[in-house]
Design a protein around this motif. Structure first.
Motif, mmCIF file in Angstrom:
data_model
loop_
_atom_site.group_PDB
_atom_site.id
_atom_site.type_symbol
_atom_site.label_atom_id
_atom_site.label_comp_id
_atom_site.label_asym_id
_atom_site.label_seq_id
_atom_site.Cartn_x
_atom_site.Cartn_y
_atom_site.Cartn_z
ATOM 1 N N UNK A 1 11.176 -0.873 -0.977
ATOM 2 C CA UNK A 1 10.322 -2.033 -0.693
ATOM 3 C C UNK A 1 10.783 -2.731 0.586
ATOM 4 N N UNK A 2 12.107 -2.802 0.776
ATOM 5 C CA UNK A 2 12.608 -3.426 2.004
ATOM 6 C C UNK A 2 12.139 -2.652 3.238
ATOM 7 N N UNK A 3 12.201 -1.333 3.171
ATOM 8 C CA UNK A 3 11.731 -0.520 4.289
ATOM 9 C C UNK A 3 10.244 -0.762 4.543
ATOM 10 N N UNK A 4 9.462 -0.915 3.501
ATOM 11 C CA UNK A 4 8.017 -1.153 3.661
ATOM 12 C C UNK A 4 7.761 -2.499 4.344
ATOM 13 N N UNK A 5 8.502 -3.526 3.892
ATOM 14 C CA UNK A 5 8.355 -4.830 4.537
ATOM 15 C C UNK A 5 8.779 -4.766 6.007
ATOM 16 N N UNK A 6 9.929 -4.143 6.267
ATOM 17 C CA UNK A 6 10.408 -4.054 7.638
ATOM 18 C C UNK A 6 9.453 -3.307 8.542
ATOM 19 N N UNK A 7 8.882 -2.208 8.035
ATOM 20 C CA UNK A 7 7.912 -1.452 8.834
ATOM 21 C C UNK A 7 6.675 -2.291 9.117
ATOM 22 N N UNK A 8 6.263 -3.111 8.146
ATOM 23 C CA UNK A 8 5.094 -3.976 8.354
ATOM 24 C C UNK A 8 5.351 -4.985 9.468
ATOM 25 N N UNK A 9 6.567 -5.540 9.494
ATOM 26 C CA UNK A 9 6.919 -6.497 10.552
ATOM 27 C C UNK A 9 6.814 -5.835 11.924
ATOM 28 N N UNK A 10 7.400 -4.659 12.075
ATOM 29 C CA UNK A 10 7.400 -3.963 13.362
ATOM 30 C C UNK A 10 5.989 -3.591 13.782
ATOM 31 N N UNK A 11 5.211 -3.044 12.842
ATOM 32 C CA UNK A 11 3.844 -2.620 13.173
ATOM 33 C C UNK A 11 2.971 -3.804 13.578
ATOM 34 N N UNK A 12 3.131 -4.931 12.904
ATOM 35 C CA UNK A 12 2.318 -6.098 13.250
ATOM 36 C C UNK A 12 2.728 -6.674 14.604
#
Length: 605
Positions: A5-16
């Motif tokens: 879940x942490x990786x998913x949140x972190x990827x969302x931050x970078x992509x946005x």
């Protein structure tokens, strides 16, 4: 929370960050800095040469903290690069700190949710990160660090850490008075949440605040800082207008509509459904965030800053930058609200939907904003930052060392020429009567230029009006069309200042036939004569010549703060009116060039 879940949140931050923010940065990175941004850059350059400052040049409010932060970068890169990198880093810091403060108040998932929301950000947040003026960005970053310290009081903060926190609070207040309501609101929220510091800790923080405020105290003592509309309150009959201005500014800040410039009425509209969904989702998330006790410092920070905006005489509905400090605590509150939803039954789905319902309208707004700034004429037409490359080339060709220029680009000319040329307004258009840093340099130059816009002005003449005034005053000049601005140079007065009439050939008395002191004719500024009756309707001086000769002008030296320049006058020769004044803007030929505003002389052609 699982690693996945942490990786998913972190990827969302970078992509946005890449999808929402990067396109606007790429579109605006090559644009020149605005004049508001040029001022701290000029100050930073002088700081490197040992010229310290406490208050922004040309205005008696806002501290000089940003200039000190920018100064070291100028040792390694150009002012333009330093400023763009500084803005980008502040934008990234806001994302990081929004996540950290939400995590401290509402847990790890709240931190990630706030980070995702901040990574996308509202269109206005993206605009500020790309082009915004400095104090509005730095102050909320300093305030949130103090809130983080308070939320982590169980972390065993040492005395140096507490003093450092107080110093940051003091520096924030010095940089902008908008820090004061934010800090007071956050402090009241901490008390309400039960986060009362021990007496010893409070004393260490107070000591740090005194240290951080030292530059402001120095500025107050030497008169550099004073009362301004920024700290003045609206009268009671304007409170309703203040509430209306707050609503309009908040609508632009939060992305309900899309401002296309930092300050100004130009806005784009979201689709109606997107507006409704965004407003409803943010309201729900923020309300849920406020329900968490540890989030009270953020809630009261937001409330205090909104109240200060509504009550301030300086703020308006289109001056959103004064409300920008609201963005960080509100993002954190929404992140905490999303975490509250997440923890309920089937809450992960509701939380995800609420976050998406906020981000999608913001992404639509980002596209509208990007479309506006991809128009090459938008910066010059709406942002009032015209390109000056051609003007700089003309000034370099003519070896001009100084120039009078309008508020929108006076500081830019100095920065964009690397201080090879100094520019100043002819008078302070923003705060009349307040000193201008480089005005005396331009006043003393016998070969200054005037750089004016055909359309932009905050009080100085536009190009066409200046051309008309020169024609009425006589003399000659050179005029170059330099793209969006016009350069006037190579001035020649209608008389020769180097050929004075010998003092022995002149005599002066009042028009009441009272002789005046000999000091009137000694051309020495150290001596003076004051009319016993002062200046009134019908008063004046009569100048007589020992023998008939042609005169081109009469020049009176005056105290620089004299009120004479604004008083109407006429000049008669043998009973015929040959000149009237003052000219508009108090424009007159002085030391070989047309000069306006307060001058230490009155020239009567």
């Amino acid at each position: 929370m699982s690693r996945r879940e942490r990786w998913a949140w972190g990827a969302s931050v970078v992509l946005l960050l890449i999808a929402a923010r990067l396109p606007l940065h790429r579109a605006t990175a090559g644009l020149p800095v605005s004049n508001d941004d040029a001022i701290p850059l000029m100050m930073a350059e002088r700081i490197l040469h040992g010229e310290l400052a406490t208050i922004l040049w040309n205005q008696p409010y806002n501290g000089a903290l940003d200039a000190y932060v920018l100064a070291p970068g100028l040792l390694a890169a150009s002012p333009h690069t330093v400023f763009r990198v500084y803005e980008g880093l502040c934008g990234l810091a806001l994302v990081l700190l929004a996540g950290l403060v939400a995590r401290a108040a509402g847990g790890e998932r709240a931190g990630w949710a706030a980070g995702v929301l901040a990574a996308c950000g509202t269109p206005y947040m993206a605009l500020m990160a790309a082009l915004g003026p400095t104090p509005n960005f730095l102050v909320p970053l300093l305030v949130v660090i103090a809130v983080l310290v308070a939320l982590r009081t169980g972390g065993g903060w040492t005395a140096p850490a507490l003093v450092g926190t107080g110093v940051l609070c003091g520096l924030a207040i010095w940089d902008s008075f908008l820090a004061l309501p934010a800090l007071l609101g956050a402090a009241i929220g901490m008390m309400a949440a039960g986060l009362r510091p021990r007496r010893t800790a409070a004393l260490w923080i107070a000591a740090g605040i005194v240290v951080g405020l030292a530059p402001l105290l120095v500025a107050r003592i030497d008169g550099a800082s004073g009362a301004t509309p920024v700290t003045a309150l609206r009268p009671r009959w304007l409170w309703t207008a203040g509430a209306h201005d707050l609503g309009r500014a908040a609508s632009g800040l939060l992305g309900i509509d899309v401002p296309l410039v930092i300050d100004g009425p130009e806005r784009a509209a979201l689709p109606l459904m997107a507006t409704i969904v965004l407003a409803a989702s943010m309201t729900v998330l923020a309300a849920l965030g406020c329900s968490v006790a540890r989030a009270l410092p953020l809630a009261l920070w937001s409330l205090a800053l909104a109240g200060a905006f509504a009550l301030s005489r300086r703020t308006g509905g289109d001056e959103i930058r004064y409300l920008f400090g609201l963005a960080l605590p509100l993002l954190a509150l929404c992140g905490i609200g999303a975490a509250v939803l997440w923890e309920r039954r089937r809450g992960s789905l509701l939380g995800a939907i609420a976050i998406v319902a906020v981000i999608v309208p913001w992404l639509i707004g980002h596209r509208l904003l990007l479309a506006a700034w991809q128009d090459p004429g938008h910066a010059a037409r709406v942002w009032e930052v015209p390109p000056l490359d051609r003007a700089v080339a003309v000034l370099a060709r003519d070896r001009v060392r100084s120039a009078y220029a309008s508020l929108q680009f006076a500081g830019r000319l100095t920065v964009e020429t690397g201080h090879a040329m100094i520019a100043s307004q002819a008078w302070n258009e923003r705060i009349p009567g307040d000193p201008l840093r480089y005005r005396d340099v331009v006043d003393l130059d016998p070969r200054p230029a005037w750089v004016l816009s055909p359309s932009l002005s905050r009080g100085m003449p536009r190009a066409a009006g200046f051309r008309q005034l020169l024609g009425e005053m006589g003399g000659s000049w050179r005029e170059d069309n330099a793209g969006d601005v016009t350069v006037f140079s190579d001035f020649h007065p209608p008389y020769d200042e180097s050929r004075p009439v010998p003092a022995a050939q002149l005599s002066v008395q009042t028009i009441d036939s009272v002789a005046v002191a000999a000091s009137v004719l000694d051309r020495d500024a150290a001596t003076q004569w004051t009319a016993p009756a002062g200046i009134a309707r019908g008063s004046g001086l009569a100048v007589s010549l020992a023998s008939a000769r042609r005169l081109s002008a009469i020049v009176f030296l005056l105290p620089v703060d004299s009120a004479v320049l604004g008083i109407p006058w006429v000049a008669e020769a043998d009973g015929v009116v040959v000149a009237r004044g003052p000219a508009r803007y108090a424009l007159q030929w002085v030391n070989g060039a047309p000069r306006a505003g307060r001058q230490p002389m009155l020239v009567i052609p």
